[in-house]
Design an enzyme around this catalytic site. Structure first.
Site, PDB file in Angstrom:
ATOM      1  CD  GLU A   1      62.391  65.991  82.854  1.00 39.76           C
ATOM      2  OE1 GLU A   1      62.424  65.036  82.076  1.00 39.76           O
ATOM      3  OE2 GLU A   1      63.389  66.359  83.520  1.00 39.76           O
TER       4      GLU A   1
ATOM      5  CB  THR B   1      69.370  65.437  78.328  1.00 46.29           C
ATOM      6  OG1 THR B   1      69.547  64.531  79.423  1.00 46.29           O
ATOM      7  CG2 THR B   1      68.017  65.169  77.679  1.00 46.29           C
TER       8      THR B   1
END
Length: 311
Positions: free
Chosen positions: A130, A183
């Site tokens: 991530e 994001t």
């Protein structure tokens, strides 16, 4: 075992009031990876299917393979792997696209090499994937994608993750509009400080949502799905957000909010019939302004990743 094909699911993170601490897994969509052992060390990306050439092909820069490099180094492996990634979710979707890649990568390679680590021990590897993908090492997507179910991240230092029982009748509607939200951008616009008033309100909703799920109190779940900190800021990035949310609530949803960083939106409902009706209403609300969507209706996926094929 010299070959494995595995799947890891999409996820909904934040779940309204639980920014960076709540997440749950879905049945579909998800990413698929194929791994084949090599006699030589290292990781080779043979192909990525479905990303329109947007993902990096260098193993140390891709979420699905960076976790494999760290895993192989950790176990001292002398063999490597050849990787084919089937990217079945759009990038910047708010459905945990990068976490599905990280999780399917670390899950598959652990299985291929005889499962030397437990599922929980794989979590720090997935979190690093991530970090590579979006610059933040958060676990609210990779936690449920790896462990299944509704997951709470109690602490990041040290990492403390646990699962919460949810009602069998609870269904999620996930609607992805054909727009993209980065994001990193969605995190950048957030305020660094919040008021004491909003903090107290948010804490009450967090506690209420967990209690409501565990007690199967749908009214309490509904009252608690309120985000006074993140949603008011991020919703401006999603066209027709208020209209779509109201359509979900009018159709019987317990609550509706942003999935992850957006632009996908999710709703929770009691029963599959209601969840399907909510999906149609949300899609029609987006469609009223010319935005095409893809929708999914699913119970909370309790399994997480799974093996599809071995040889």
């Amino acid at each position: 075992m010299n070959y494995i094909k595995a799947f890891a699911p999409a996820t909904v993170a934040n779940v309204a009031c639980g920014f960076d601490i709540f997440g749950f897994a879905l049945d579909q969509p998800g990413d698929i990876v194929e791994l084949r052992k090599l006699d030589t060390p290292g990781v080779i990306i043979k192909d990525i299917i479905g990303d329109d050439g947007r993902l990096p092909r260098e193993p140390e820069r891709n979420a699905v393979t960076v976790v494999m490099l760290k895993f192989l180094a950790h176990i001292g492996a002398t063999q490597g792997v050849e990787v084919i990634l089937h990217k079945n979710m759009p990038l910047g979707s708010g459905m945990g696209s990068s976490s599905a890649s990280s999780v399917v990568g670390i899950f598959a390679i652990n299985e291929l090499f005889g499962r030397p680590l437990t599922q929980t021990q794989l979590l720090p590897f997935a979190i690093e994937g991530e970090r590579i993908a979006c610059g933040a090492a958060h676990a609210d997507n990779v936690g449920p994608a790896l462990l299944g179910g509704f997951v709470v991240i109690r602490s990041y230092a040290p990492l403390d993750v646990f699962k919460v029982k949810v009602p069998d009748e609870l269904y999620c509607t996930l609607v992805h509009p054909d727009v993209e939200v980065n994001t990193k951008d969605a995190r950048y616009i957030l305020r660094n400080e919040v008021s004491l008033k909003n903090t107290i309100s948010q804490m009450g909703n967090v506690a209420g949502l967990i209690a409501g799920l565990m007690q199967e109190d749908y009214d309490l779940v509904s009252r608690s799905m309120v985000d006074v900190i993140i949603e008011p800021v991020r919703s401006i990035l999603i066209p027709e957000f208020d209209h779509v949310k109201q359509a979900a609530l009018n159709s019987g949803a317990l609550g509706c909010s942003i999935s992850g960083a957006g632009p996908s939106m999710f709703a929770l409902s009691r029963g599959q019939e209601t969840a399907s009706r909510v999906a149609q209403a949300m899609s029609e609300a987006f469609g009223s302004v010319g935005i095409t969507t893809k929708s999914y209706v699913s119970q909370i996926n309790q399994q997480g990743p799974k093996i599809l094929e071995t040889a």
